[in-house]
Design a protein around this motif. Structure first.
Motif, PDB file in Angstrom:
ATOM      1  N   PHE A 166       6.502   9.048  -6.996  1.00  0.00           N
ATOM      2  CA  PHE A 166       8.108   8.417  -6.855  1.00  0.00           C
ATOM      3  C   PHE A 166       8.148   6.842  -7.885  1.00  0.00           C
ATOM      4  N   SER A 167      10.015   7.193  -8.469  1.00  0.00           N
ATOM      5  CA  SER A 167       9.855   5.875  -9.607  1.00  0.00           C
ATOM      6  C   SER A 167      10.146   5.013  -9.381  1.00  0.00           C
ATOM      7  N   HIS A 168      11.076   4.899  -8.105  1.00  0.00           N
ATOM      8  CA  HIS A 168      11.174   3.209  -7.608  1.00  0.00           C
ATOM      9  C   HIS A 168      10.655   3.005  -6.055  1.00  0.00           C
ATOM     10  N   GLY A 169      11.214   2.043  -5.596  1.00  0.00           N
ATOM     11  CA  GLY A 169      10.389   0.926  -4.386  1.00  0.00           C
ATOM     12  C   GLY A 169      11.592   0.241  -3.889  1.00  0.00           C
ATOM     13  N   TRP A 170      11.698   1.006  -2.834  1.00  0.00           N
ATOM     14  CA  TRP A 170      13.171  -0.203  -2.364  1.00  0.00           C
ATOM     15  C   TRP A 170      12.940  -0.925  -0.681  1.00  0.00           C
ATOM     16  N   THR A 171      13.489  -2.151  -0.679  1.00  0.00           N
ATOM     17  CA  THR A 171      13.421  -2.889   0.199  1.00  0.00           C
ATOM     18  C   THR A 171      14.214  -3.321   1.440  1.00  0.00           C
ATOM     19  N   PHE A 172      14.784  -3.299   2.447  1.00  0.00           N
ATOM     20  CA  PHE A 172      15.560  -3.912   3.554  1.00  0.00           C
ATOM     21  C   PHE A 172      15.793  -5.155   2.677  1.00  0.00           C
ATOM     22  N   ASP A 173      17.092  -5.809   3.159  1.00  0.00           N
ATOM     23  CA  ASP A 173      16.750  -7.640   2.861  1.00  0.00           C
ATOM     24  C   ASP A 173      17.500  -7.993   3.351  1.00  0.00           C
ATOM     25  N   SER A 174      17.215  -8.768   4.227  1.00  0.00           N
ATOM     26  CA  SER A 174      18.130  -9.195   6.066  1.00  0.00           C
ATOM     27  C   SER A 174      16.899 -10.496   6.527  1.00  0.00           C
ATOM     28  N   VAL A 202       3.945  -5.821  -5.398  1.00  0.00           N
ATOM     29  CA  VAL A 202       4.532  -4.579  -5.816  1.00  0.00           C
ATOM     30  C   VAL A 202       3.926  -3.911  -7.155  1.00  0.00           C
ATOM     31  N   LEU A 203       5.544  -5.263  -7.556  1.00  0.00           N
ATOM     32  CA  LEU A 203       5.271  -5.128  -9.280  1.00  0.00           C
ATOM     33  C   LEU A 203       3.711  -4.953  -9.910  1.00  0.00           C
ATOM     34  N   ALA A 204       2.552  -5.738  -9.409  1.00  0.00           N
ATOM     35  CA  ALA A 204       1.590  -6.780  -9.875  1.00  0.00           C
ATOM     36  C   ALA A 204       0.159  -5.272  -9.642  1.00  0.00           C
ATOM     37  N   HIS A 205       0.456  -4.379  -8.602  1.00  0.00           N
ATOM     38  CA  HIS A 205      -0.447  -3.355  -7.985  1.00  0.00           C
ATOM     39  C   HIS A 205       0.003  -2.157  -7.986  1.00  0.00           C
ATOM     40  N   THR A 206       1.457  -1.998  -9.052  1.00  0.00           N
ATOM     41  CA  THR A 206       1.926  -1.001  -9.678  1.00  0.00           C
ATOM     42  C   THR A 206       1.903  -0.818 -10.533  1.00  0.00           C
ATOM     43  N   SER A 207       2.336   0.028 -12.001  1.00  0.00           N
ATOM     44  CA  SER A 207       2.376   0.176 -13.279  1.00  0.00           C
ATOM     45  C   SER A 207       3.737   0.509 -13.820  1.00  0.00           C
ATOM     46  N   THR A 208       4.441   1.636 -12.999  1.00  0.00           N
ATOM     47  CA  THR A 208       5.500   1.719 -13.881  1.00  0.00           C
ATOM     48  C   THR A 208       6.352   1.950 -11.928  1.00  0.00           C
ATOM     49  N   LEU A 209       6.803   1.741 -11.016  1.00  0.00           N
ATOM     50  CA  LEU A 209       7.205   2.239  -9.785  1.00  0.00           C
ATOM     51  C   LEU A 209       8.139   0.743 -10.182  1.00  0.00           C
ATOM     52  N   LYS A 210       9.664   1.054 -10.227  1.00  0.00           N
ATOM     53  CA  LYS A 210      10.988  -0.012 -10.771  1.00  0.00           C
ATOM     54  C   LYS A 210      11.117  -0.554  -8.446  1.00  0.00           C
ATOM     55  N   ILE A 211      11.787  -1.468  -9.095  1.00  0.00           N
ATOM     56  CA  ILE A 211      11.417  -2.431  -7.659  1.00  0.00           C
ATOM     57  C   ILE A 211      12.626  -2.927  -7.044  1.00  0.00           C
ATOM     58  N   GLY A 212      13.240  -3.048  -6.100  1.00  0.00           N
ATOM     59  CA  GLY A 212      14.765  -3.449  -5.975  1.00  0.00           C
ATOM     60  C   GLY A 212      15.383  -3.901  -4.461  1.00  0.00           C
ATOM     61  N   PRO A 213      15.493  -4.203  -4.055  1.00  0.00           N
ATOM     62  CA  PRO A 213      16.314  -4.251  -2.524  1.00  0.00           C
ATOM     63  C   PRO A 213      17.314  -3.253  -2.516  1.00  0.00           C
ATOM     64  N   MET A 214      17.456  -2.887  -1.021  1.00  0.00           N
ATOM     65  CA  MET A 214      18.132  -1.264  -0.508  1.00  0.00           C
ATOM     66  C   MET A 214      19.094  -2.232   1.077  1.00  0.00           C
ATOM     67  N   VAL A 215      19.947  -3.247   0.858  1.00  0.00           N
ATOM     68  CA  VAL A 215      20.339  -4.037  -0.235  1.00  0.00           C
ATOM     69  C   VAL A 215      20.612  -5.732   0.134  1.00  0.00           C
ATOM     70  N   ASP A 227       1.140  -1.429   0.275  1.00  0.00           N
ATOM     71  CA  ASP A 227      -0.144  -0.119   0.117  1.00  0.00           C
ATOM     72  C   ASP A 227       1.147   1.339   0.467  1.00  0.00           C
ATOM     73  N   LEU A 228       2.161   1.419   0.374  1.00  0.00           N
ATOM     74  CA  LEU A 228       2.678   2.282   1.188  1.00  0.00           C
ATOM     75  C   LEU A 228       3.546   2.201  -0.817  1.00  0.00           C
ATOM     76  N   MET A 229       3.692   1.779  -0.979  1.00  0.00           N
ATOM     77  CA  MET A 229       4.757   1.547  -2.168  1.00  0.00           C
ATOM     78  C   MET A 229       3.074   2.034  -3.592  1.00  0.00           C
ATOM     79  N   LYS A 230       2.228   1.595  -3.781  1.00  0.00           N
ATOM     80  CA  LYS A 230       1.505   2.109  -4.540  1.00  0.00           C
ATOM     81  C   LYS A 230       1.123   3.988  -4.407  1.00  0.00           C
ATOM     82  N   ARG A 231       0.595   3.946  -2.504  1.00  0.00           N
ATOM     83  CA  ARG A 231       0.943   5.071  -2.485  1.00  0.00           C
ATOM     84  C   ARG A 231       1.723   6.389  -2.876  1.00  0.00           C
ATOM     85  N   ALA A 232       3.129   5.614  -3.203  1.00  0.00           N
ATOM     86  CA  ALA A 232       4.851   6.862  -3.604  1.00  0.00           C
ATOM     87  C   ALA A 232       4.382   6.471  -4.903  1.00  0.00           C
ATOM     88  N   GLU A 233       3.856   5.923  -5.960  1.00  0.00           N
ATOM     89  CA  GLU A 233       3.571   5.986  -7.332  1.00  0.00           C
ATOM     90  C   GLU A 233       2.663   6.974  -7.164  1.00  0.00           C
TER      91      GLU A 233
END
Length: 340
Positions: free
Chosen positions: A28-36, A50-63, A18-24
């Protein structure tokens, strides 16, 4: 300037989505998450949602890191997401500070990160890659035009040099203007020395942002307490640099190392969270330098200065008590002003 949102994958995963959808919706052009894997939920499962519920947002781990998963598994994960949703992923990679230490392992070496960057990027493009020992593999299902850009997180001189020589992007986890200028120059100089076009290395500055209604002492004090955890997280990385290079050798700027003198230890149970008791040593000055705090105009002023230093993206750590409010303030006031 692009803008990214950085979150921890705390349950419920639906809130991350939901927060990533709000960002898009807010530009916002990118969505990042921790990876631990021990501290938070598995990010790549959530990335697919996130990708399924957004249309342009790029996603990845940081880091992510090259030790938690084998490199072909990491590459296959990114490539599968790209096949499903288009080329909408970025592989942020680093030593794996929390992911490795919490699991009782040492963070990865730069040599291992270098090998992983080569393999992940090649396999993500559908090319052959040597996994080590002469074992060469290729994903037969990759479609033409696929790609997995790899951005590297770095602070120390050797890591900055390697970023410029090998990575597609540079992730700098602090927003101090002096240190940003210093480190961006180091990356670009290394890229140029390696025969690369320095402008082809995307520069991403990542730091907490907290928008206050005014610049009153009370408002700023509350914002600092919500973001003080970041100085502790950065200090954890800096402590490794001091251990390796020394505090006053010139290898690492003292503007980065001086503040950790009073650091006593670090408990990963509070990693990346406001109210972290292990960050009491972090002075207000460091919070102000490393983060973006204050009324909207202060954010616009600092972001404009960062862009002038060559920063292509600001990734906003949104771990505090005003997550929705800051996303909305950036969408309605900050992003339009910076990119006017």
């Amino acid at each position: 300037m692009d803008f990214g949102l950085v979150l921890q994958t705390d349950p419920p995963a639906s809130r991350v989505v939901d927060l990533m959808k709000r960002a898009e919706r807010n530009g916002f052009s990118h969505g990042w998450t921790f990876d631990s894997a021990v501290l938070w939920q598995e990010p790549f499962v959530i990335h697919s949602q996130v990708l399924a519920h957004t249309s342009t947002l790029k996603i990845g781990p940081m880091v992510t890191n090259p030790g938690t998963r084998t490199w072909e598994v990491t590459a296959s994960t990114f490539a599968t997401l790209n096949d499903m949703f288009g080329n909408r992923t970025v592989c942020g990679i680093g030593r794996g500070d929390s992911a490795m230490r919490v699991a009782g392992r040492r963070p990865n070496t730069l040599a291992r990160i270098s090998d992983a960057i080569r393999v992940i990027r090649a396999l993500g493009r559908g090319e052959e890659a040597d996994l080590g020992g002469g074992t060469v593999v290729r994903f037969p299902w990759i479609k033409p035009g696929a790609e997995v850009p790899v951005w590297m997180a770095a602070y120390g001189p050797k890591a900055l040099k390697m970023t410029g020589e090998e990575a597609d992007g540079f992730i700098l986890q602090l927003a101090d203007l002096y240190l940003t200028e210093y480190m961006v120059k180091a990356v670009r100089d290394a890229a140029e020395a390696a025969g690369r076009d320095p402008s082809e290395v995307t520069v991403c500055v990542a730091a907490p942002a907290y928008v206050t209604a005014d610049d009153s002492p009370g408002a700023l004090a509350h914002a600092r307490e919500q973001c003080r955890w970041f100085g502790g997280m950065v200090g954890n990385h800096v402590a490794d640099l001091v251990s390796k290079y020394g505090a006053h050798t010139g290898a690492v700027p003292e503007e980065l190392t001086d503040y950790i003198k009073a650091r006593e230890g670090y408990d990963y149970a509070h990693h990346g969270r406001s109210g972290n008791p292990d960050t009491r040593f972090v002075p207000d000055e460091i919070v102000d330098r490393f983060c973006l705090i204050g009324p909207v105009e202060k954010h616009i002023e600092k972001l404009t200065a960062l862009r002038a230093l060559g920063v292509d993206q600001f990734a906003l750590y949104d771990m505090h008590d005003a997550q929705e409010a800051v996303i909305d303030a950036y969408g309605t006031e900050v992003i339009p002003a910076v990119n006017a």
